[in-house]
Design an enzyme around this catalytic site. Structure first.
Site, PDB file in Angstrom:
ATOM      1  N   ASP A  10       9.457 -10.571 -10.959  1.00 58.81           N
ATOM      2  CA  ASP A  10       8.116  -9.973 -11.052  1.00 58.81           C
ATOM      3  C   ASP A  10       7.373 -10.107  -9.723  1.00 58.81           C
ATOM      4  O   ASP A  10       6.704  -9.182  -9.265  1.00 58.81           O
ATOM      5  CB  ASP A  10       7.326 -10.660 -12.169  1.00 58.81           C
ATOM      6  CG  ASP A  10       5.865 -10.262 -12.127  1.00 58.81           C
ATOM      7  OD1 ASP A  10       5.599  -9.063 -12.229  1.00 58.81           O
ATOM      8  OD2 ASP A  10       5.006 -11.147 -11.954  1.00 58.81           O
ATOM      9  N   HIS A  11       7.536 -11.274  -9.082  1.00 63.66           N
ATOM     10  CA  HIS A  11       6.814 -11.502  -7.829  1.00 63.66           C
ATOM     11  C   HIS A  11       7.411 -10.701  -6.666  1.00 63.66           C
ATOM     12  O   HIS A  11       6.759 -10.519  -5.649  1.00 63.66           O
ATOM     13  CB  HIS A  11       6.760 -13.003  -7.521  1.00 63.66           C
ATOM     14  CG  HIS A  11       5.889 -13.743  -8.485  1.00 63.66           C
ATOM     15  ND1 HIS A  11       5.602 -15.073  -8.380  1.00 63.66           N
ATOM     16  CD2 HIS A  11       5.212 -13.325  -9.598  1.00 63.66           C
ATOM     17  CE1 HIS A  11       4.819 -15.444  -9.377  1.00 63.66           C
ATOM     18  NE2 HIS A  11       4.579 -14.391 -10.134  1.00 63.66           N
ATOM     19  N   ASP A  12       8.658 -10.222  -6.838  1.00 61.67           N
ATOM     20  CA  ASP A  12       9.211  -9.312  -5.829  1.00 61.67           C
ATOM     21  C   ASP A  12       8.601  -7.918  -5.985  1.00 61.67           C
ATOM     22  O   ASP A  12       8.524  -7.144  -5.043  1.00 61.67           O
ATOM     23  CB  ASP A  12      10.745  -9.234  -5.975  1.00 61.67           C
ATOM     24  CG  ASP A  12      11.438  -8.777  -4.694  1.00 61.67           C
ATOM     25  OD1 ASP A  12      10.957  -7.832  -4.054  1.00 61.67           O
ATOM     26  OD2 ASP A  12      12.469  -9.367  -4.343  1.00 61.67           O
ATOM     27  N   THR A  81       5.758  -5.200  -1.736  1.00 64.40           N
ATOM     28  CA  THR A  81       6.612  -4.013  -1.856  1.00 64.40           C
ATOM     29  C   THR A  81       7.164  -3.932  -3.272  1.00 64.40           C
ATOM     30  O   THR A  81       7.673  -4.924  -3.811  1.00 64.40           O
ATOM     31  CB  THR A  81       7.792  -4.090  -0.870  1.00 64.40           C
ATOM     32  OG1 THR A  81       8.526  -5.290  -1.127  1.00 64.40           O
ATOM     33  CG2 THR A  81       7.318  -4.065   0.562  1.00 64.40           C
ATOM     34  N   ASP A  85      13.526  -5.924  -2.887  1.00 67.23           N
ATOM     35  CA  ASP A  85      13.986  -6.012  -1.499  1.00 67.23           C
ATOM     36  C   ASP A  85      13.866  -7.436  -0.961  1.00 67.23           C
ATOM     37  O   ASP A  85      13.796  -7.646   0.253  1.00 67.23           O
ATOM     38  CB  ASP A  85      13.168  -5.055  -0.616  1.00 67.23           C
ATOM     39  CG  ASP A  85      11.674  -5.357  -0.722  1.00 67.23           C
ATOM     40  OD1 ASP A  85      11.291  -6.237  -1.524  1.00 67.23           O
ATOM     41  OD2 ASP A  85      10.877  -4.721  -0.016  1.00 67.23           O
ATOM     42  N   SER A  87      11.333  -9.336  -1.043  1.00 67.23           N
ATOM     43  CA  SER A  87      10.042  -9.618  -0.389  1.00 67.23           C
ATOM     44  C   SER A  87       9.546 -11.011  -0.801  1.00 67.23           C
ATOM     45  O   SER A  87       8.736 -11.614  -0.089  1.00 67.23           O
ATOM     46  CB  SER A  87       8.997  -8.548  -0.712  1.00 67.23           C
ATOM     47  OG  SER A  87       8.886  -8.332  -2.095  1.00 67.23           O
ATOM     48  N   ARG A 140       2.655 -16.965  -4.183  1.00 65.47           N
ATOM     49  CA  ARG A 140       2.586 -17.687  -5.458  1.00 65.47           C
ATOM     50  C   ARG A 140       3.678 -18.748  -5.611  1.00 65.47           C
ATOM     51  O   ARG A 140       3.872 -19.293  -6.696  1.00 65.47           O
ATOM     52  CB  ARG A 140       2.674 -16.659  -6.608  1.00 65.47           C
ATOM     53  CG  ARG A 140       1.469 -15.742  -6.672  1.00 65.47           C
ATOM     54  CD  ARG A 140       1.729 -14.481  -7.483  1.00 65.47           C
ATOM     55  NE  ARG A 140       2.612 -13.546  -6.780  1.00 65.47           N
ATOM     56  CZ  ARG A 140       2.860 -12.286  -7.179  1.00 65.47           C
ATOM     57  NH1 ARG A 140       2.291 -11.824  -8.266  1.00 65.47           N
ATOM     58  NH2 ARG A 140       3.673 -11.509  -6.494  1.00 65.47           N
ATOM     59  N   HIS A 244       5.782 -14.075 -20.496  1.00 65.99           N
ATOM     60  CA  HIS A 244       4.838 -15.191 -20.694  1.00 65.99           C
ATOM     61  C   HIS A 244       5.089 -15.895 -22.030  1.00 65.99           C
ATOM     62  O   HIS A 244       4.743 -17.053 -22.197  1.00 65.99           O
ATOM     63  CB  HIS A 244       3.391 -14.682 -20.631  1.00 65.99           C
ATOM     64  CG  HIS A 244       2.983 -14.304 -19.245  1.00 65.99           C
ATOM     65  ND1 HIS A 244       1.880 -13.542 -18.969  1.00 65.99           N
ATOM     66  CD2 HIS A 244       3.547 -14.588 -18.049  1.00 65.99           C
ATOM     67  CE1 HIS A 244       1.771 -13.374 -17.663  1.00 65.99           C
ATOM     68  NE2 HIS A 244       2.769 -13.995 -17.077  1.00 65.99           N
TER      69      HIS A 244
HETATM   70  C1  HEM Z   1       5.225 -20.691 -16.037  1.00 64.43           C
HETATM   71  C2  HEM Z   1       5.401 -19.441 -15.752  1.00 64.43           C
HETATM   72  C3  HEM Z   1       4.319 -18.425 -15.506  1.00 64.43           C
HETATM   73  C4  HEM Z   1       2.991 -18.587 -15.244  1.00 64.43           C
HETATM   74  C5  HEM Z   1       2.213 -19.892 -15.130  1.00 64.43           C
HETATM   75  C6  HEM Z   1       2.425 -17.265 -15.077  1.00 64.43           C
HETATM   76  C7  HEM Z   1       1.083 -17.009 -14.806  1.00 64.43           C
HETATM   77  C8  HEM Z   1       0.551 -15.754 -14.562  1.00 64.43           C
HETATM   78  C9  HEM Z   1      -0.834 -15.484 -14.284  1.00 64.43           C
HETATM   79  C10 HEM Z   1      -1.945 -16.518 -14.218  1.00 64.43           C
HETATM   80  C11 HEM Z   1      -0.945 -14.157 -14.089  1.00 64.43           C
HETATM   81  C12 HEM Z   1      -2.235 -13.379 -13.776  1.00 64.43           C
HETATM   82  C13 HEM Z   1      -2.953 -13.130 -15.086  1.00 64.43           C
HETATM   83  C14 HEM Z   1      -4.159 -12.218 -14.955  1.00 64.43           C
HETATM   84  O1  HEM Z   1      -5.212 -12.729 -14.583  1.00 64.43           O
HETATM   85  O2  HEM Z   1      -4.048 -11.029 -15.213  1.00 64.43           O
HETATM   86  C15 HEM Z   1       0.362 -13.580 -14.235  1.00 64.43           C
HETATM   87  C16 HEM Z   1       0.646 -12.250 -14.044  1.00 64.43           C
HETATM   88  C17 HEM Z   1       1.881 -11.694 -14.276  1.00 64.43           C
HETATM   89  N1  HEM Z   1       3.000 -12.335 -14.759  1.00 64.43           N
HETATM   90 FE1  HEM Z   1       3.197 -14.310 -15.045  1.00 64.43          FE
HETATM   91  N2  HEM Z   1       3.405 -16.321 -15.244  1.00 64.43           N
HETATM   92  C18 HEM Z   1       4.578 -16.990 -15.530  1.00 64.43           C
HETATM   93  C19 HEM Z   1       5.796 -16.408 -15.832  1.00 64.43           C
HETATM   94  C20 HEM Z   1       6.037 -15.059 -15.886  1.00 64.43           C
HETATM   95  C21 HEM Z   1       7.256 -14.443 -16.351  1.00 64.43           C
HETATM   96  C22 HEM Z   1       8.443 -15.217 -16.902  1.00 64.43           C
HETATM   97  C23 HEM Z   1       7.113 -13.092 -16.220  1.00 64.43           C
HETATM   98  C24 HEM Z   1       8.043 -11.947 -16.548  1.00 64.43           C
HETATM   99  C25 HEM Z   1       9.203 -12.027 -17.099  1.00 64.43           C
HETATM  100  C26 HEM Z   1       5.785 -12.863 -15.672  1.00 64.43           C
HETATM  101  C27 HEM Z   1       5.271 -11.626 -15.387  1.00 64.43           C
HETATM  102  C28 HEM Z   1       3.996 -11.408 -14.896  1.00 64.43           C
HETATM  103  C29 HEM Z   1       3.521 -10.115 -14.453  1.00 64.43           C
HETATM  104  C30 HEM Z   1       4.299  -8.797 -14.429  1.00 64.43           C
HETATM  105  C31 HEM Z   1       2.208 -10.308 -14.035  1.00 64.43           C
HETATM  106  C32 HEM Z   1       1.303  -9.277 -13.376  1.00 64.43           C
HETATM  107  C33 HEM Z   1       1.425  -9.484 -11.869  1.00 64.43           C
HETATM  108  C34 HEM Z   1       0.456  -8.689 -11.044  1.00 64.43           C
HETATM  109  O3  HEM Z   1       0.183  -7.544 -11.383  1.00 64.43           O
HETATM  110  O4  HEM Z   1      -0.014  -9.243 -10.037  1.00 64.43           O
HETATM  111  N3  HEM Z   1       5.163 -14.070 -15.493  1.00 64.43           N
HETATM  112  N4  HEM Z   1       1.263 -14.564 -14.546  1.00 64.43           N
HETATM  113 CA   LIG Z   2       9.544  -6.246  -3.185  1.00 63.41          CA
END
Ligand code: HEM
Ligand SMILES: [Ca+2]
Length: 434
Positions: A10-12, A81, A85, A87, A140, A244
């Protein structure tokens, strides 16, 4: 491992910035006299089983600026990006990549004991002397230990491969060794994501519906220049957050003598301690845990560590990740669950539990909970409706999220000129390496 990989991947793909105050300061949306336009705080009901306050902080995502400043619908920004890739390893800009490179023998910078290079001490939560906030391709990296460990594995893998390539190819300079290694690392992340991660998350039927197969050998020219590989809003603000619900409540050291040491996730947020403890000696213990730990079922239940105690601070202020996800969908103006079903070609929904248009992909318990929370099916948020669907056979998600994820990952593969299976002379792999 499935959860850990999901977050790393996701972070990529995406990082959506939130609005900031003066000089980049964080904005506070609770306990203030006048509500700021960047604020969209969540009202906490009086009978909440955990929170004792009535307001959960929520800052709206930063909006794009139109070149001619004309009024238009609000859109959000992706600051990394969208391509897979690596990133996460190399950053999304040349400037960032240059900060991470050693410029010797194609290597990336490390610090003592093969750890990450440091960055400014106010970017994480330091609880032990001599420790430092870690610097990697994605900002992150310090959020949770499972994520830091995957970053570290690829940092070390880069340096391991670069060292070998430099030995086999004595005429290569730093630039050539670095870029060739980077190409291999990006290919590894693409291959693991499609071959191992997505097959489990989506199941074989969805993999085949969206052409997400990976051949075990040879080339496959999937590139289509008409495909837009950018990240869709509903993917980032809702569907790909299904992970999540897979988060477990503990972080473990699996020691080689089979002893296990257990920490609560909430003790580890933004704290590099478990990685740097004893000069990084416990990195293999964390690695064993990440590799062996079974993620929990991605259903509508979330562990208290993220539902009640997300990013808990000294004053016991914390957040609720599931609530943030729903509110983020509203902040971005994501259409409702029933609209996405029709976009996906799934059966239309017009009532909770009666007649032809009833909710067919939810069990009785989920339907009764949705009925309690929403006055009408048209009001169901995409995140709430999607996360509570019954899973497709052999998958970790139901049909609506499978469709949104499937279409996005298809675009990321077919719209990527550098996709590792492509047979392009300049950018692809040679037959020997493929
Ligand atoms: C301990 C593990 C994790 C923590 C603490 C965490 C925490 C967070 C937080 C705080 C956000 C921003 C929430 C908001 O204010 O909208 C976020 C966004 C997100 N998370 Fe997680 N997350 C975790 C694991 C995961 C996993 C396992 C996935 C996917 C399989 C995931 C996918 C995403 C996605 C797609 C976003 C939106 C990112 C963006 O648009 O910037 N996360 N997460
Ligand atoms: Ca990327």
């Amino acid at each position: 491992m499935v959860m850990a990989w999901g977050q790393f991947l996701d972070h990529d793909l995406v990082a959506t910035p939130v609005s900031k105050g003066k000089n980049g300061a964080s904005i506070k949306c609770c306990g203030i006299e006048e509500i700021r336009p960047e604020c969209f705080p969540i009202q906490i009901p009086k009978d909440d089983p955990y929170f004792q306050t009535d307001c959960l902080n929520f800052v709206r995502s930063a909006e794009t600026v139109q070149p001619d400043s004309s009024p238009t619908k609000r859109e959000q920004i992706n600051q990394v990006t969208s391509y897979i890739d690596a990133s996460v390893v190399y950053g999304s800009t040349k400037d960032m990549m240059d900060k991470l490179r050693l410029f010797v023998n194609g290597q990336l910078k490390t610090s003592k004991h093969g750890l990450f290079p440091p960055q400014s001490n106010d970017t994480c939560r330091l609880t032990h002397g001599n420790e430092f906030c870690m610097f990697a391709g994605d900002f992150r990296v310090n959020v949770v230990p499972n994520l830091s460990i995957l970053h570290l594995i690829f940092l070390r893998e880069h340096n391991r491969i670069a060292k070998k390539l430099a030995t086999f190819n004595p005429t290569w300079d730093d630039e050539k060794t670095f870029q060739e290694t980077r190409k291999i690392i990006a290919a590894l992340i693409q291959q693991i994501s499609y071959l191992e991660y997505l097959t489990g998350v989506l199941g074989y039927k969805t993999i085949s519906n969206y052409n997400l197969h990976i051949a075990s050998t040879g080339f496959s020219n999937v590139y289509d220049q008409s495909v837009d590989p950018s990240i869709r809003n509903a993917f980032a603000a809702a569907a790909f957050r299904f992970g999540h619900a897979q988060i477990t409540s503990s972080v473990l050291y699996y020691k080689h003598d089979h002893l296990v040491k257990k920490y609560n996730v909430e003790e580890t947020y933004h704290d590099p301690h478990l990685v740097q403890n004893d000069n990084g000696q416990h990195i293999p213990d964390l690695g064993r845990w990440v590799a062996n730990n079974a993620s929990i079922k991605a259903d509508r239940c979330f562990v208290s560590s993220v539902r009640d105690k997300l990013f808990i601070d000294k004053n016991n202020n914390s957040l609720d990740l599931a609530a943030l996800n729903i509110q983020r969908g509203r902040d971005h103006g994501i259409p409702s669950y029933v609209k996405w079903r029709s976009w996906c070609g799934l059966s239309e929904v017009s009532s909770f539990d009666s007649g032809d248009g009833k909710l067919v992909d939810h069990d009785v318990d989920a339907i009764s909970k949705l009925k309690k929370a929403y006055a009408h099916v048209d009001d169901i948020d995409l995140y709430a409706g999607g996360i509570s669907e019954k899973h497709l056979q052999g998958a970790d998600v139901g049909p609506t999220f499978a469709c949104i994820l499937g279409r996005q990952f298809q675009a990321l593969k077919e719209g990527d000129r550098f996709w590792y299976e492509n047979k392009f002379k300049k950018t692809g792999f040679s037959s020997a390496t493929n």
